[in-house]
Scaffold this motif. Structure first.
Motif, PDB file in Angstrom:
ATOM      1  N   SER A  21       0.823  -1.218   0.000  1.00 14.28           N
ATOM      2  CA  SER A  21       0.000   0.000   0.000  1.00 14.28           C
ATOM      3  C   SER A  21       0.853   1.263   0.000  1.00 14.28           C
ATOM      4  O   SER A  21       0.352   2.343  -0.318  1.00 14.28           O
ATOM      5  CB  SER A  21      -0.933   0.004   1.214  1.00 14.28           C
ATOM      6  N   ARG A  22       2.133   1.149   0.352  1.00 10.85           N
ATOM      7  CA  ARG A  22       3.032   2.300   0.291  1.00 10.85           C
ATOM      8  C   ARG A  22       3.449   2.618  -1.142  1.00 10.85           C
ATOM      9  O   ARG A  22       4.029   3.670  -1.402  1.00 10.85           O
ATOM     10  CB  ARG A  22       4.290   2.038   1.129  1.00 10.85           C
ATOM     11  N   ILE A  23       3.180   1.699  -2.063  1.00 10.16           N
ATOM     12  CA  ILE A  23       3.617   1.865  -3.448  1.00 10.16           C
ATOM     13  C   ILE A  23       2.492   2.372  -4.342  1.00 10.16           C
ATOM     14  O   ILE A  23       2.600   3.440  -4.954  1.00 10.16           O
ATOM     15  CB  ILE A  23       4.163   0.546  -4.007  1.00 10.16           C
ATOM     16  N   GLY A  24       1.425   1.587  -4.461  1.00 11.85           N
ATOM     17  CA  GLY A  24       0.402   1.899  -5.449  1.00 11.85           C
ATOM     18  C   GLY A  24      -1.001   1.929  -4.877  1.00 11.85           C
ATOM     19  O   GLY A  24      -1.249   1.535  -3.738  1.00 11.85           O
ATOM     20  N   ASP A  25      -1.929   2.382  -5.703  1.00 10.07           N
ATOM     21  CA  ASP A  25      -3.340   2.495  -5.321  1.00 10.07           C
ATOM     22  C   ASP A  25      -4.170   1.328  -5.817  1.00 10.07           C
ATOM     23  O   ASP A  25      -5.360   1.233  -5.500  1.00 10.07           O
ATOM     24  CB  ASP A  25      -3.933   3.795  -5.872  1.00 10.07           C
ATOM     25  N   GLU A  26      -3.588   0.451  -6.603  1.00  9.94           N
ATOM     26  CA  GLU A  26      -4.301  -0.716  -7.119  1.00  9.94           C
ATOM     27  C   GLU A  26      -3.449  -1.965  -6.882  1.00  9.94           C
ATOM     28  O   GLU A  26      -2.221  -1.919  -6.984  1.00  9.94           O
ATOM     29  CB  GLU A  26      -4.609  -0.566  -8.605  1.00  9.94           C
ATOM     30  N   LEU A  27      -4.128  -3.054  -6.591  1.00  7.98           N
ATOM     31  CA  LEU A  27      -3.461  -4.318  -6.307  1.00  7.98           C
ATOM     32  C   LEU A  27      -3.788  -5.311  -7.411  1.00  7.98           C
ATOM     33  O   LEU A  27      -4.956  -5.548  -7.730  1.00  7.98           O
ATOM     34  CB  LEU A  27      -3.924  -4.866  -4.954  1.00  7.98           C
ATOM     35  N   TYR A  28      -2.750  -5.882  -7.995  1.00  9.18           N
ATOM     36  CA  TYR A  28      -2.907  -6.918  -9.017  1.00  9.18           C
ATOM     37  C   TYR A  28      -2.721  -8.273  -8.337  1.00  9.18           C
ATOM     38  O   TYR A  28      -1.634  -8.595  -7.852  1.00  9.18           O
ATOM     39  CB  TYR A  28      -1.877  -6.734 -10.129  1.00  9.18           C
ATOM     40  N   LEU A  29      -3.773  -9.033  -8.294  1.00  8.75           N
ATOM     41  CA  LEU A  29      -3.763 -10.343  -7.652  1.00  8.75           C
ATOM     42  C   LEU A  29      -3.848 -11.410  -8.734  1.00  8.75           C
ATOM     43  O   LEU A  29      -4.757 -11.393  -9.562  1.00  8.75           O
ATOM     44  CB  LEU A  29      -4.928 -10.457  -6.672  1.00  8.75           C
ATOM     45  N   GLU A  30      -2.883 -12.332  -8.726  1.00  8.54           N
ATOM     46  CA  GLU A  30      -2.849 -13.356  -9.763  1.00  8.54           C
ATOM     47  C   GLU A  30      -2.499 -14.715  -9.164  1.00  8.54           C
ATOM     48  O   GLU A  30      -1.400 -14.897  -8.630  1.00  8.54           O
ATOM     49  CB  GLU A  30      -1.835 -12.988 -10.848  1.00  8.54           C
TER      50      GLU A  30
END
Length: 391
Positions: A21-30
């Motif tokens: 969460s310190r990096i981006g506003d969206e999470l890519y889950l794969e």
């Protein structure tokens, strides 16, 4: 996809989400055959982070139902973070966590099984997306530092929370120097103190770097990975090259792997004499962290040599593995010179879709690759334009 996390691994998963969460506003889950991948990238494409949790990390792990391909998805970071907001609560009350992906309803279901039979169910909406995968190889970096995360965590502790950037370098006597970075244009009343920490070579498990080398990078993202590595009692490896090239921060054990790739500050000779230190021989250039960059700020960028690509490989083994980042000095994307160079010229002034990157930081440009099932292995990177609507 369905996986079950039990015991203390629930908190480990929560700590990983906090770091991302310190990096981006969206999470890519794969979901992959070799584990569950959680990835993110910031809006300016100057920081990328990935955690890969091996199947043994879970009590139960199924990447996809029989006869179906694993489904990568993208969700809002705030939504997923809200499930693991309180790490203390996870440790004290949550006994297990079940995560399932329902492609028909476009819902990611996270169910927390707490003490006394209490169950908390979170239904999070997601979007289908391509696989976010960075291409890099730490083995190509000439400089390597490895130390227990506790050592590095104690070294950055004296730096104020508001400090944006820190310089890491090798000083005299092969001592590792961490120094607070201040922009040259800053008001003299604000630039009141420079903090510098020195760590002896004996505190490092590996120190492969010559005296005088130094890089400057964002401290916030670095602290996020340090916090996770400290809680898991892991060692942190730092792979880097010349200033302006991406630096790779890696942790690894038998159950998980983590890679953070951060842009580093360019180092024009114009400002070298202003920040010369008796210990840290190579100074860092000025940085204007919250200003809109001008086109001249990226005049020294060689985009071909510093590109990270988003890759999607349908039916190929490439999308099943942990990403690797190529930092070879002469590495260039495998595309025809004409279209590639033309698109770079157009993309350079418009590569900041969201929050602008810090001045003089090199942006890690992303492209998108779609490989047919019968295409040859190793798809060629293509530089794609960014837009306001992209994650």
């Amino acid at each position: 996809m369905k996986c079950l996390v039990t015991g203390g691994n629930v908190k480990v998963l929560g700590k990983a989400v906090h770091s991302l969460s310190r990096i981006g506003d969206e999470l890519y889950l794969e979901p992959l055959e070799d584990g569950l991948s959680l990835r993110t990238v910031n809006s300016s494409r100057s920081a990328y982070a990935c955690f890969l949790f091996a199947p043994l990390f879970f009590q139960q792990y199924q990447a996809a139902t029989p006869g179906q391909d694993p489904l990568p998805c993208k969700i809002l970071m705030k939504s997923f973070l809200s499930v693991f907001r309180s790490l203390a609560m996870l440790e004290k009350t949550v006994e297990k966590c079940c995560i399932s992906l329902n492609g028909r309803s476009s819902r990611l279901v996270v169910q927390l099984h707490c003490k006394y039979g209490v169950r908390k169910t979170h239904n999070l909406s997601f979007q289908d997306c391509e696989s976010l995968q960075a291409v890099f190889d730490p083995a190509l970096c000439p400089h390597v530092l490895r130390a227990p995360a506790r050592v590095l965590g104690e070294a950055v502790l004296p730096f104020p929370p508001a400090l944006a950037e820190v310089t890491l370098g090798i000083g005299r006597g092969r001592r590792v120097i961490l120094r607070s970075y201040q922009e040259e244009e800053a008001d003299s009343t604000v630039k009141a103190m420079v903090t510098e920490m020195s760590i002896g070579e004996e505190d490092f498990q590996q120190l492969q770097a010559q005296e005088g080398v130094a890089i400057t990078f964002c401290l916030k993202e670095f602290r996020g990975l340090l916090s996770f590595a400290e809680s898991a009692n892991l060692s942190l490896s730092i792979y880097f090259d010349a200033p302006g090239r991406p630096a790779i921060f890696a942790i690894e054990d038998s159950l998980l792997e983590g890679h953070f790739v951060l842009a580093t500050l360019l180092e024009p000779d114009l400002h070298a004499q202003d920040l010369h230190s008796p210990q840290l021989q190579r100074p860092a250039p000025p940085l204007q962290a919250h200003s809109t960059p001008h086109l001249d700020d990226f005049a020294f960028d060689d985009i071909d040599s510093y590109m990270i690509a988003m890759e999607t490989s349908v039916g190929s083994e490439g999308s099943r593995a942990l990403p690797s980042i190529s930092l070879s000095p002469g590495l260039q994307p495998h595309c025809s010179p004409g279209p590639c160079s033309e698109e770079e010229d157009d993309a350079e002034p418009s590569t900041v879709p969201g929050t602008p990157p810090p001045k003089k930081f090199r942006s890690l440009f992303f492209g998108s690759i779609l490989a047919p099932a019968h295409s040859p292995q190793g798809p060629s990177p293509v530089l794609a334009e960014d837009s306001e609507g992209e994650g």
